[in-house]
Design an enzyme around this catalytic site. Sequence first.
Site, PDB file in Angstrom:
ATOM      1  N   ASP A  27    -107.068 -35.386 -80.895  1.00 22.55           N
ATOM      2  CA  ASP A  27    -106.892 -36.390 -79.856  1.00 22.55           C
ATOM      3  C   ASP A  27    -108.301 -36.700 -79.346  1.00 22.55           C
ATOM      4  OD1 ASP A  27    -105.722 -37.824 -77.643  1.00 22.55           O
ATOM      5  OD2 ASP A  27    -106.146 -36.076 -76.405  1.00 22.55           O
TER       6      ASP A  27
ATOM      7  N   ASP B  45    -109.272 -38.593 -75.825  1.00 23.69           N
ATOM      8  CA  ASP B  45    -109.479 -38.462 -74.374  1.00 23.69           C
ATOM      9  C   ASP B  45    -109.086 -37.069 -73.901  1.00 23.69           C
ATOM     10  OD1 ASP B  45    -110.225 -41.167 -74.119  1.00 23.69           O
ATOM     11  OD2 ASP B  45    -108.152 -41.800 -74.023  1.00 23.69           O
TER      12      ASP B  45
ATOM     13  N   GLY C   7    -102.106 -39.054 -72.656  1.00 20.02           N
ATOM     14  CA  GLY C   7    -101.570 -39.347 -73.988  1.00 20.02           C
ATOM     15  C   GLY C   7    -100.564 -40.497 -74.020  1.00 20.02           C
TER      16      GLY C   7
ATOM     17  N   ASN D 200    -109.034 -48.255 -76.555  1.00 24.52           N
ATOM     18  CA  ASN D 200    -110.492 -48.204 -76.365  1.00 24.52           C
ATOM     19  C   ASN D 200    -111.135 -47.097 -77.206  1.00 24.52           C
ATOM     20  OD1 ASN D 200    -110.915 -50.237 -74.163  1.00 24.52           O
ATOM     21  ND2 ASN D 200    -109.448 -48.923 -73.118  1.00 24.52           N
TER      22      ASN D 200
ATOM     23  N   ASP E 193    -104.831 -32.438 -75.439  1.00 25.82           N
ATOM     24  CA  ASP E 193    -104.876 -31.985 -74.039  1.00 25.82           C
ATOM     25  C   ASP E 193    -103.634 -32.428 -73.273  1.00 25.82           C
ATOM     26  OD1 ASP E 193    -105.550 -34.754 -74.010  1.00 25.82           O
ATOM     27  OD2 ASP E 193    -106.438 -34.507 -72.025  1.00 25.82           O
TER      28      ASP E 193
END
Length: 216
Positions: A9, A11, A46, A118, A170
């Site tokens: 992942d 972020d 997420g 992004n 996360d």
Amino acid sequence: MTIKACIFDLDGVLTDTAEYHFLAWKALADELGVPFTREDNEQLKGVDRMGSLHFILQKGGLSLSQHKVQQLADKKNVHYRQLIAHMTEADRFDGVTELFEQLRAHDIAIGLASSSKNAQLVLQRIGISEAFDYVADASQIKQGKPAPEIFLTVAEALNVAPAQCVGIEDSLAGLQAIIDAGMVAVGIGDKTVLSQAEKVYAHIGELEVTAILRQL
Ligand code: B16
Ligand code: MG
């Protein structure tokens, strides 16, 4: 089963953009008069932009026109992009570079599964766009996390069976996606929150290739 791929992942795993998402949602929630805490934010990690905004609107009991909802989503994104504009390679979490080198040395493929539209911009800012064998982001996925689609898409593109992939997340939504994809799930963050993971590390820098090879 030998592990042949690691699917990350973005972020909150490779860099601290999870905090910027929180700050941008918090500013919007304040403006709307909706109470929004860090605990609420855990549910949004997420989760894609519209899903996150609907959570906040629902929490505030707000029902707005589709046009207004789109305007709010765009506003959050403009704010978020301002927050990430100053990011540099120094914002890459400690240990990421070394971990990627170790994975390469052991011939383990590296993939990215991010819910963020992004994602490419953030990867560029922190200087790791070239590090991945395959990158999937929200724009190419029908069902976002917690659906397993994004992780399965990356595994297929890497030509690795899901059972031979480790997924690293996360967020609660992301962990669910990894588990439902049939992959080994690693959590980055708080053990009590991410209790479904096979193993949880406070920071990505604590994850070593030796642990990945023995399936943690
Ligand atoms: P955007 P990840 C997710 O990225 C974030 O965790 C989540 O907080 C955010 O709402 C989502 O991306 C959408 O991001 O508005 O930039 O498209 O953790 O899956 O890398
Ligand atoms: Mg995340």
